[in-house]
Design a protein around this motif. Structure first.
Motif, PDB file in Angstrom:
ATOM      1  N   ASP A 191       1.077  -1.138  -0.203  1.00  0.00           N
ATOM      2  CA  ASP A 191      -0.056   0.007  -0.118  1.00  0.00           C
ATOM      3  C   ASP A 191       0.981   1.245  -0.029  1.00  0.00           C
ATOM      4  OD1 ASP A 191      -2.500   1.274   0.049  1.00  0.00           O
ATOM      5  OD2 ASP A 191      -2.020   1.756   1.942  1.00  0.00           O
ATOM      6  N   GLY A 192       0.494   2.324  -0.816  1.00  0.00           N
ATOM      7  CA  GLY A 192       1.252   3.443  -0.753  1.00  0.00           C
ATOM      8  C   GLY A 192       2.232   3.507  -1.793  1.00  0.00           C
ATOM      9  N   GLU A 193       3.135   4.277  -1.424  1.00  0.00           N
ATOM     10  CA  GLU A 193       4.382   4.367  -2.507  1.00  0.00           C
ATOM     11  C   GLU A 193       5.844   4.325  -1.867  1.00  0.00           C
ATOM     12  OE1 GLU A 193       4.024   6.853  -6.335  1.00  0.00           O
ATOM     13  OE2 GLU A 193       5.367   8.159  -5.236  1.00  0.00           O
ATOM     14  N   PRO A 231      15.547   3.304   1.383  1.00  0.00           N
ATOM     15  CA  PRO A 231      14.053   3.420   1.223  1.00  0.00           C
ATOM     16  C   PRO A 231      13.539   4.714   1.768  1.00  0.00           C
ATOM     17  CG  PRO A 231      14.751   1.344   1.992  1.00  0.00           C
ATOM     18  CD  PRO A 231      16.209   2.313   2.138  1.00  0.00           C
ATOM     19  N   SER A 232      12.486   5.385   1.148  1.00  0.00           N
ATOM     20  CA  SER A 232      11.737   6.610   1.808  1.00  0.00           C
ATOM     21  C   SER A 232      10.250   6.380   1.298  1.00  0.00           C
ATOM     22  CB  SER A 232      12.250   7.544   1.314  1.00  0.00           C
ATOM     23  OG  SER A 232      12.396   7.825   0.006  1.00  0.00           O
ATOM     24  N   ALA A 233       9.354   6.907   2.037  1.00  0.00           N
ATOM     25  CA  ALA A 233       7.963   7.153   1.871  1.00  0.00           C
ATOM     26  C   ALA A 233       7.265   8.292   2.374  1.00  0.00           C
ATOM     27  CB  ALA A 233       7.294   5.844   2.416  1.00  0.00           C
ATOM     28  N   PRO A 234       7.673   9.365   1.812  1.00  0.00           N
ATOM     29  CA  PRO A 234       6.995  10.515   2.107  1.00  0.00           C
ATOM     30  C   PRO A 234       5.494  10.521   2.539  1.00  0.00           C
ATOM     31  CG  PRO A 234       8.435  11.129   0.340  1.00  0.00           C
ATOM     32  CD  PRO A 234       8.126   9.502   0.470  1.00  0.00           C
ATOM     33  N   GLU A 268      23.958   8.007  -8.238  1.00  0.00           N
ATOM     34  CA  GLU A 268      22.928   7.849  -7.659  1.00  0.00           C
ATOM     35  C   GLU A 268      21.616   7.914  -8.536  1.00  0.00           C
ATOM     36  OE1 GLU A 268      22.242  10.129  -4.104  1.00  0.00           O
ATOM     37  OE2 GLU A 268      24.420   9.739  -3.448  1.00  0.00           O
ATOM     38  N   ARG A 269      20.661   7.044  -8.353  1.00  0.00           N
ATOM     39  CA  ARG A 269      19.543   6.871  -8.989  1.00  0.00           C
ATOM     40  C   ARG A 269      18.306   6.560  -8.133  1.00  0.00           C
ATOM     41  NH1 ARG A 269      17.253   2.207 -11.659  1.00  0.00           N
ATOM     42  NH2 ARG A 269      18.410   0.447 -10.858  1.00  0.00           N
ATOM     43  N   ALA A 270      17.117   6.756  -8.490  1.00  0.00           N
ATOM     44  CA  ALA A 270      15.935   6.366  -7.515  1.00  0.00           C
ATOM     45  C   ALA A 270      14.931   5.665  -8.294  1.00  0.00           C
ATOM     46  CB  ALA A 270      15.341   7.465  -6.594  1.00  0.00           C
ATOM     47  N   VAL A 271      14.469   4.680  -7.649  1.00  0.00           N
ATOM     48  CA  VAL A 271      13.325   3.948  -8.158  1.00  0.00           C
ATOM     49  C   VAL A 271      11.948   3.972  -7.378  1.00  0.00           C
ATOM     50  CG1 VAL A 271      14.647   2.205  -9.401  1.00  0.00           C
ATOM     51  CG2 VAL A 271      13.959   1.814  -7.254  1.00  0.00           C
ATOM     52  N   THR A 272      10.792   4.255  -8.160  1.00  0.00           N
ATOM     53  CA  THR A 272       9.638   4.526  -7.258  1.00  0.00           C
ATOM     54  C   THR A 272       8.715   3.457  -7.432  1.00  0.00           C
ATOM     55  OG1 THR A 272       9.858   6.835  -7.448  1.00  0.00           O
ATOM     56  CG2 THR A 272       7.589   6.133  -6.822  1.00  0.00           C
ATOM     57  N   LEU A 273       8.275   2.920  -6.557  1.00  0.00           N
ATOM     58  CA  LEU A 273       7.475   1.734  -6.539  1.00  0.00           C
ATOM     59  C   LEU A 273       6.054   1.962  -6.049  1.00  0.00           C
ATOM     60  CD1 LEU A 273       9.923  -1.053  -4.658  1.00  0.00           C
ATOM     61  CD2 LEU A 273       9.664  -0.459  -7.107  1.00  0.00           C
ATOM     62  N   ALA A 274       4.963   1.998  -7.194  1.00  0.00           N
ATOM     63  CA  ALA A 274       3.643   2.069  -6.676  1.00  0.00           C
ATOM     64  C   ALA A 274       3.106   0.743  -5.973  1.00  0.00           C
ATOM     65  CB  ALA A 274       2.790   2.267  -7.880  1.00  0.00           C
ATOM     66  N   ARG A 275       1.785   0.840  -5.329  1.00  0.00           N
ATOM     67  CA  ARG A 275       1.234  -0.367  -4.888  1.00  0.00           C
ATOM     68  C   ARG A 275       1.185  -1.591  -5.988  1.00  0.00           C
ATOM     69  NH1 ARG A 275      -5.082  -1.054  -3.288  1.00  0.00           N
ATOM     70  NH2 ARG A 275      -4.841  -2.953  -2.342  1.00  0.00           N
ATOM     71  N   GLY A 276       1.753  -2.691  -5.244  1.00  0.00           N
ATOM     72  CA  GLY A 276       2.021  -3.770  -6.275  1.00  0.00           C
ATOM     73  C   GLY A 276       3.185  -4.116  -6.907  1.00  0.00           C
ATOM     74  N   SER A 277       3.972  -2.986  -6.719  1.00  0.00           N
ATOM     75  CA  SER A 277       5.232  -3.175  -7.274  1.00  0.00           C
ATOM     76  C   SER A 277       6.374  -3.880  -6.589  1.00  0.00           C
ATOM     77  CB  SER A 277       5.850  -1.842  -8.003  1.00  0.00           C
ATOM     78  OG  SER A 277       4.988  -1.084  -8.670  1.00  0.00           O
ATOM     79  N   VAL A 278       7.221  -4.630  -7.400  1.00  0.00           N
ATOM     80  CA  VAL A 278       8.337  -5.366  -6.587  1.00  0.00           C
ATOM     81  C   VAL A 278       9.594  -4.692  -7.452  1.00  0.00           C
ATOM     82  CG1 VAL A 278       7.020  -7.427  -6.493  1.00  0.00           C
ATOM     83  CG2 VAL A 278       8.278  -7.180  -8.165  1.00  0.00           C
ATOM     84  N   PHE A 279      10.787  -4.853  -6.408  1.00  0.00           N
ATOM     85  CA  PHE A 279      11.990  -4.309  -6.876  1.00  0.00           C
ATOM     86  C   PHE A 279      13.124  -5.134  -6.204  1.00  0.00           C
ATOM     87  CE2 PHE A 279      15.918  -1.782  -6.556  1.00  0.00           C
ATOM     88  CZ  PHE A 279      16.068  -1.446  -8.044  1.00  0.00           C
ATOM     89  N   VAL A 280      14.066  -5.482  -6.605  1.00  0.00           N
ATOM     90  CA  VAL A 280      15.358  -6.147  -5.846  1.00  0.00           C
ATOM     91  C   VAL A 280      16.564  -5.274  -5.597  1.00  0.00           C
ATOM     92  CG1 VAL A 280      16.761  -7.992  -5.792  1.00  0.00           C
ATOM     93  CG2 VAL A 280      14.545  -8.568  -6.214  1.00  0.00           C
TER      94      VAL A 280
END
Length: 129
Positions: free
Chosen positions: A57-59, A91-94, A70-82
């Motif tokens: 839930d959330g982002e 990780p961050s979630a404002p 440096e780079r950033a990936v943003t994961l929406a609800r239901g997204s996976v990342f390794v």
């Protein structure tokens, strides 16, 4: 661990602490952990293991320090990342999020290499749900 099905939203409702993962179950030598998160975690790396994230839930945004910068990936609800082993990440979630992580039992939530751990981050190998 339970030998009954576990409904993740109900499990998430049993605690309020942020950045304090709960162990839902185990698969072989791996923990399946859930956590509520908001704001920033700490820059850290896991030298010997990848880290799997699933946003329930959330982002969630994961900043990465890689060879090319440096780079950033943003994961929406239901997204996976390794995050590959050895890669520094934060990780961050404002807006807040609920996440599921899959990592070897005993893996410290702030990794093997990390900056100073702020009070709002629980440096743990996971708490039993």
């Amino acid at each position: 661990m339970s030998n009954e099905p576990i409904e993740l939203q109900s499990a998430l409702a049993t605690f309020t602490e942020l950045w304090s993962p709960r162990i839902v179950t185990q698969v072989n030598d791996y923990d399946v952990r859930i956590a509520k998160v908001a704001g920033d975690h700490v820059w850290h790396a896991h030298d010997d293991t990848d880290e799997f994230f699933l946003v329930l839930d959330g982002e969630l945004t994961i900043a990465l320090r890689e060879d090319q910068g440096e780079r950033a990936v943003t994961l929406a609800r239901g997204s996976v990342f390794v995050v590959p082993r050895g890669v520094e990440h934060r990780p961050s979630a404002p807006g807040g999020a609920s996440i599921l992580m899959f990592e070897p039992t005993g893996t410290l939530s702030v990794g093997d290499r990390h900056e100073d751990v702020p009070d709002h981050v629980d440096a743990t190998v996971g708490h039993v749900l």
